[in-house]
Structure formats: structure tokens, C-alpha cells
Scaffold this active site. Structure first.
Site, PDB file in Angstrom:
ATOM      1  N   GLU A  59      29.214  55.194  82.253  1.00  0.00           N
ATOM      2  CA  GLU A  59      29.946  54.990  83.435  1.00  0.00           C
ATOM      3  C   GLU A  59      29.639  56.061  84.450  1.00  0.00           C
ATOM      4  O   GLU A  59      29.443  55.826  85.641  1.00  0.00           O
ATOM      5  CB  GLU A  59      31.679  55.211  83.098  1.00  0.00           C
ATOM      6  CG  GLU A  59      32.030  53.780  82.539  1.00  0.00           C
ATOM      7  CD  GLU A  59      31.849  53.788  81.068  1.00  0.00           C
ATOM      8  OE1 GLU A  59      31.245  54.675  80.355  1.00  0.00           O
ATOM      9  OE2 GLU A  59      32.164  52.924  80.308  1.00  0.00           O
TER      10      GLU A  59
ATOM     11  N   HIS B 240      43.481  53.097  76.200  1.00  0.00           N
ATOM     12  CA  HIS B 240      43.204  51.896  76.697  1.00  0.00           C
ATOM     13  C   HIS B 240      44.409  51.267  77.651  1.00  0.00           C
ATOM     14  O   HIS B 240      44.254  49.971  77.967  1.00  0.00           O
ATOM     15  CB  HIS B 240      42.650  51.072  75.767  1.00  0.00           C
ATOM     16  CG  HIS B 240      41.005  50.964  75.300  1.00  0.00           C
ATOM     17  ND1 HIS B 240      40.995  52.151  74.856  1.00  0.00           N
ATOM     18  CD2 HIS B 240      40.354  50.321  75.620  1.00  0.00           C
ATOM     19  CE1 HIS B 240      39.616  52.349  74.366  1.00  0.00           C
ATOM     20  NE2 HIS B 240      39.140  50.965  75.030  1.00  0.00           N
TER      21      HIS B 240
END
Lengths: 349, 318
Positions: free
Chosen positions: A61, A130
Site C-alpha cells: 500500500e 478490519h
């Protein structure tokens, strides 16, 4: 009657239309070419443009984001997708130190118009890493714009605004939003970033809601109306810049403010809104500002704990009644009702 | 005079400009005319000058906070650079960037960056844009050897190799990351070996002769341009000054620095030029020319206006 489509399809349609209009738009991120297509939102662009313009990336990322920023400064308009906004923390250096500042440090002579989509997870088993809702973290930095559309109409219009604007934009989407359906024009249109939307007019109390909490606030407004309290629900839509004038205009009428956010209240977006409104309208407030958000702990995994952790319509009702100084626990604290209001969980990502 | 002589003389002139420019900046710093940071490139000039001489005007250059040499070698004016360091409105970024953040969009000088290694993915992005468009530009990225230890560098190398980006990454190994010697920051002495893990072409050489730099970087730039393949290069160099103006450099001896100065890239270029027939008159002319340019830049920066407060919010949204 206008066409009705789902939020995820509205995002996909916006992406396709932006790519049709502008050859410099491309889409990348882990899994964007997958048949699942990020809750279906990147499927249409992939089928339309193929992997030349919609492509998978390594799990990398920071460099993917940095690369998008460099490409943006070199004339491209990258749209990147992070399947979870938790991963934004990995790319915060790129967003905050580079994307947000590049144009400024260059005396305005360079632009970095990247758009980053990131998803808030929620549901049994998502747990602490998450499921975060990190809009406050990103919105802290001057130079970044943060949007959180809650309706299909705004999802399309705001994404198209982001993909045609001059600024780096982070679009934070709640995973429960993707299935929401609503009227969406087929053609190209934009919804300006920085303007809130009155989702339901009312005269007694202003409820400023963000993302999925807009739905909770609308349910709360119905409950409140049955008790004779007319709540004005404002969908903030845009976190940075946020519509200070629009919110203040509503609070000026109602004299009461509840803020319902998907994130933590502590140091959160609700804190910012509360502070600004208090600074601006201190003498016009009839009651202290109330905030509804996450308690200051990470997300628990077990479903029973999760239900207790997440606020819902009942919390919004309770907060609104508190500002009316008629708080009634009998109405407000039905946790079973809250559980029923929550959508069921539909499988893992 | 030969073409070789003229080409070398041009590179020599650029190196002298960088050195005199930075000496003047250091003086202004000690006079209190410049605040904040000032990371001098003195000693490393052959690296930027040789490398950038291989580029076309549309290629991209991305560098670190030690960016004065890159900017001047990219053709940015001494005036706009000096004024930027002074924090004047006539600077390349109107005083908003300062010494560490030189930009020139027109020359595709895409900036100096203060986050060590964080800029390497940005350079990969410039290369990606060129490849995506098929427009043929190459991106040159400079970093210090200290940045090789950070994740962004490795991720960018991995991506550049995977996607075959036209990116030439130049690690300027000046042996110290701030005051920490290389032996304490890396498990290998040669940072170009990091390319092996990514199946990327690599090179390593000393930047004592600007023509060698030009030739070796030139080969990598050609590889990027013709084959769209990245290269990782370690350029072995040395800075004579501290990490920044606030660094007295006590982590190394004066003898070490003096010994390294004996193999100076500017002095070496001068020797080569004399061997090609350049006489005293040539060097006297260059000195005179550069002195005038630097004096002019300092005067320009001194006399330029301060930025108005309206600039604080001019380049961001409400």
C-alpha cells in the site's frame, strides 16, 4: 420515476463515466479486477476497460499510494482502492507528508489529484484491525479532502467530483452502504465536496450524521417524530472540508445538536463539529451538544460485544431526547430493538 | 576546441556553479539571512551534474532534501533557488517550500523531499505515468544510502521491477546517514546489491569523474527509455560539509575529510580539461562568470520582497 440502483453500482458507474471522459483516470488496488470487484464497485470499470486501466496491485500500500501520487503530479488521475480503511494507516506518510503538501510546497504549481477509496468494515468477525473508521485521522491534514457519501446518488456524484477536482480526496465508504439502493441519474453529474445535505427537515433538534449513521439517524427521526420531536437530519457527506455554514444554519433554527459519527468520539470528527458549533453559536444553543460514536476501545470480535460496541438509532434517539431535556430511558435503551435495526452480516469480504 | 572539451567544460561550469552557490548560501546562513535547514551538496556535484546531463527536458527528476545541486543541474535559475532558500516571494515556490523542497514543474524537477525514502514511490509514479501514457520519459530518483533501510525504498524497487518502470534510482552513498556510518545502517557495503532481490539491473561506481557518471547513468537512462527497465545504481561519493549546517561533523576526522578533498570531482574535471587543452584563461572566465551569477543571485534574494501573508492560504482549499 428515476432509475434505482445500488450504492456499489453507483460507484462503478461514476468510475466508468470518469474514465470515459478522461483518459488519465485509471483504477488500481488489491483485488480491483477480481470478479467480486470490491463489493461489485470496480466490476463495471474492469469489464469496460480491462486490465490496461483497471489493475490489481501487490500488497504494498505505501508504495502503491506513493506511486499514485507521483503519477498524479505527472498528469494522471489515479483512483486507488484500499479494501479496508485500516490500511490507510500504512499509507499515512504518503497521504499526509506528500499528497497533502506537494502542491503547497511547490507554491501551487503542481497538483496531486489522486482519489483513494477506503472501506470501513463492520460485522461479526471483523474485529479490531478490519473495522476502524478513520476519517478523523485523515481529515486532520490540511491539503486532503475526505468524503463519506451515504446514498447511491451522492456516491456517484461525489466520486465524480473527486475525479475531476484538483485535490487529493479520500473517499471512505461503509461496507453496509454497498447494498443500499436509491435513485441515481444515468448521466454524468457532480455533487460538490463540502456541502451537507438535509436528509429530513425538522425544527426541534439537528442531527448531523455521517455515512452509515445517516441511516440510523433517519430511523431515529421516525421514532422521535412519534414522540412529537421533529429532528432535522443532516447528512454531512463531506468531512473535510465540512459544511460549517449549513450545519450552523440548521442549529441556529433548532438550538440543539446531536452528532452521530461512525468513528470514535474521542478526538473525532464529532469533536471538531461540536467545537466549531459551540464556538460559533454558544449563546444560541439551548442544550449541550451530544455526540454518538464509538466508545474509546478497539472493536471487539464476539457478536454480543459488537452489538454493545456499535451505536445505533436508539443511541441517537436517546441523545436527541437528552438535548430536549426529556430523556426517557424506556424509549431509548431497547438494545433488542437496536439489534433488529442493524442489518444482518453477509459473509466475509 | 573539441566537442569533448566543450561538453566537459559545460559540466565543469555546472559543478562550479553548484559549489559557489552553496558556499554563498552557507555564508548567508551564517549571517542569519537563511534560517531552518541547509543541506549542502558540496563534494557530490559530479553525481547530479553527470546524471542530469543524460536527460531530456521532459524527463522527471525527484530528489531528497539535499536538492540544490539537482535543481541547478536541472537548469533552475540561481536566482529562484537562492530566493527560495531566503524565503522570498521570488523563490521557485514563493517561499513556501524552502531549501528542502525545490520544485520546477516546467523543468519537471518534481521536488526535494524531507521524508527520508518516502519520495522513492513518488518517482516510481512519475515513471509509471510516462509508461502508461507511452510518452517515453524517464524518471531519475536520488536518495542517500541511509534511505536504503526504509520500507518505501524496497516497495518502490519491487514495484518498479514488477511493472518494468522506466526508473533510474541513484543511491548517493556519501558514507554517512547524518552522522551514522554505513557499516552501522546496512548489512552489506554495496547498496546496489539490493537490486538482486528484485531482478533489477544494477551498477556501482565512484563519482570522481563527471564523465564517468554521465556514461554510466546514461546507460541506465537508455535502458529505461528503450527497454522500459529500471536500474538501481550506487554512486560512491562524499560530502565535505556536515549533514546540514547544524552538524559540526564530529563523527569523522578532519584528516579523513581532507584526504577525500584531494580527489575532488571539480579538480579532477579541471585536470581533464587542461589535458584537452584548456588554459588558465578558460578557468578564469568560468570563475568570473560563476562569481557574477552567484553574486547576482544573492543580491536578487537580498533585495526580493518577503511573501505576503495572503500566500499562507493561497494554495490550499478552504
Amino acid at each position: 420515476m428515476a432509475r434505482v440502483i445500488a450504492y456499489s453500482d453507483a460507484l462503478g458507474e461514476a468510475t466508468v463515466q470518469a474514465m470515459e471522459r478522461d483518459p488519465s483516470v485509471f483504477v488500481m488496488g488489491v483485488g480491483v479486477d477480481d470478479p467480486g470487484g470490491i463489493f461489485g464497485s470496480t466490476r463495471a470499470p474492469y469489464l469496460r476497460f480491462g486490465d490496461a486501466r483497471v489493475f490489481d496491485t501487490p500488497i504494498s500500500e505505501p508504495s502503491i499510494t506513493g506511486m499514485a501520487i507521483g503519477a498524479a503530479a505527472s498528469g494522471m488521475r489515479p483512483l486507488m482502492v484500499h479494501a479496508r480503511n485500516d490500511f490507510l494507516l500504512l499509507v499515512l506518510d504518503q497521504l499526509a507528508n506528500h499528497a497533502a503538501k506537494w502542491s503547497y510546497m511547490a507554491g501551487g504549481r503542481l497538483k496531486t489529484p489522486i482519489v483513494v477509496r477506503a472501506i470501513i468494515g463492520r460485522g461479526w468477525g471483523q474485529a479490531a484491525q478490519h473495522s476502524q473508521s478513520l476519517q478523523a485521522v485523515v481529515a486532520h491534514f490540511p491539503g486532503l479532502q475526505v468524503i463519506m457519501p451515504s446514498t447511491p446518488y451522492d456516491a456517484k456524484g461525489m466520486l465524480l467530483s473527486a475525479l475531476s477536482g484538483d485535490w487529493p480526496v479520500v473517499c471512505i465508504e461503509h461496507r453496509w452502504s454497498y447494498g443500499i439502493t436509491g435513485e441515481v441519474p444515468e448521466g454524468y453529474y457532480t455533487v460538490p465536496i463540502g456541502e451537507a445535505r438535509v436528509a429530513r427537515p425538522g425544527r426541534d433538534v439537528t442531527i448531523v450524521a455521517i455515512s452509515q449513521m445517516v441511516n440510523e439517524a433517519m430511523k431515529a427521526a421516525t421514532v422521535l417524530a412519534a414522540q412529537g420531536v421533529e429532528a432535522e437530519v443532516i447528512d454531512l457527506r463531506s468531512i473535510r472540508p465540512w459544511d460549517v455554514e449549513g450545519v450552523c444554519a440548521s442549529v441556529r433554527r433548532t438550538g440543539r445538536l446531536v452528532i452521530a459519527d461512525t468513528g470514535w468520539t474521542t478526538f473525532g470528527v464529532s469533536a471538531e463539529i461540536s467545537a466549531r458549533v459551540s464556538e460559533t453559536l454558544f449563546r444560541e444553543l439551548k442544550a449541550p451538544v451530544k455526540r454518538v460514536g464509538l466508545p474509546a476501545v478497539p472493536t471487539p470480535c464476539a457478536p454480543v460485544l459488537e452489538r454493545a460496541y456499535y451505536p445505533g438509532a436508539d443511541d441517537v434517539v436517546r441523545a436527541a431526547l437528552a438535548t430536549m431535556e426529556t430523556g426517557d430511558a424506556a424509549v431509548a435503551s431497547d438494545s433488542d430493538a437496536a439489534a433488529r435495526l442493524h442489518k444482518p452480516f453477509h459473509g466475509p469480504f | 576546441m573539441t566537442n569533448q572539451h566543450d561538453a566537459l567544460l559545460d559540466l565543469y561550469r555546472q559543478m562550479v556553479l553548484i559549489r559557489r552557490f552553496e558556499e554563498a548560501a552557507a555564508k548567508a546562513y551564517s549571517q542569519g539571512k537563511i534560517g531552518g535547514f541547509l543541506h549542502l551538496y558540496i563534494g557530490q556535484e559530479a553525481s547530479a551534474v553527470g546524471a542530469l546531463s543524460t536527460l531530456t527536458r521532459d524527463d522527471y527528476v525527484v530528489g531528497t532534501y539535499r536538492d540544490h545541486g539537482l535543481a541547478l543541474a536541472r537548469g533552475m535559475s540561481a536566482r529562484s533557488c537562492m530566493a527560495e532558500i531566503y524565503g522570498k516571494v521570488t523563490g521557485c515556490s514563493q517561499g513556501l517550500g524552502g531549501s528542502m523542497h525545490f520544485f520546477d514543474a516546467e523543468r519537471r524537477m518534481m521536488g526535494g523531499y524531507g521524508i527520508v525514502g518516502g519520495h522513492v514511490p513518488l518517482a516510481a509514479g512519475c515513471a509509471f505515468a510516462a509508461k502508461y501514457r507511452g510518452s517515453g520519459e524517464v524518471a531519475l530518483c536520488f536518495l542517500g544510502e541511509g534511505a536504503v533501510s526504509i520500507g518505501d525504498f524496497h516497495e518502490a524497487m519491487s514495484l518498479a521491477a514488477l511493472w518494468k518502470l522506466p526508473l533510474v534510482t541513484i543511491v548517493e552513498n556519501n558514507e554517512y546517514s547524518m552522522g551514522t556510518p554505513l557499516s552501522r545502517t546496512m548489512s552489506v557495503a554495496d547498496s546496489s546489491t539490493k537490486a538482486l532481490a528484485y531482478n533489477m539491473a544494477r551498477d556501482r561506481f565512484e563519482a570522481k569523474d563527471v564523465l564517468v557518471v554521465r556514461e554510466r547513468i546514461g546507460a541506465a537512462v537508455e535502458r529505461a527509455r528503450r527497454e522500459s527497465l529500471p536500474t538501481l545504481i550506487e554512486v560512491q561519493t562524499y560530502r565535505y560539509r556536515g549533514h546540514s549546517m547544524s552538524d559540526p561533523g564530529k563523527y569523522r576526522t578532519a584528516d579523513e575529510v581532507e584526504a577525500r578533498k584531494k580527489d575532488d570531482c571539480i579538480a579532477n574535471a579541471e585536470r581533464s580539461l587542461r589535458a584537452l587543452g584548456a588554459g588558465d584563461d578558460v578557468f578564469a572566465r568560468v570563475d568570473q562568470e560563476i562569481e557574477a551569477a552567484v553574486d547576482d543571485a544573492v543580491r536578487f534574494a537580498d533585495e526580493s520582497a518577503e511573501p505576503g501573508e495572503e500566500l499562507i492560504e493561497a494554495y490550499t482549499y478552504a
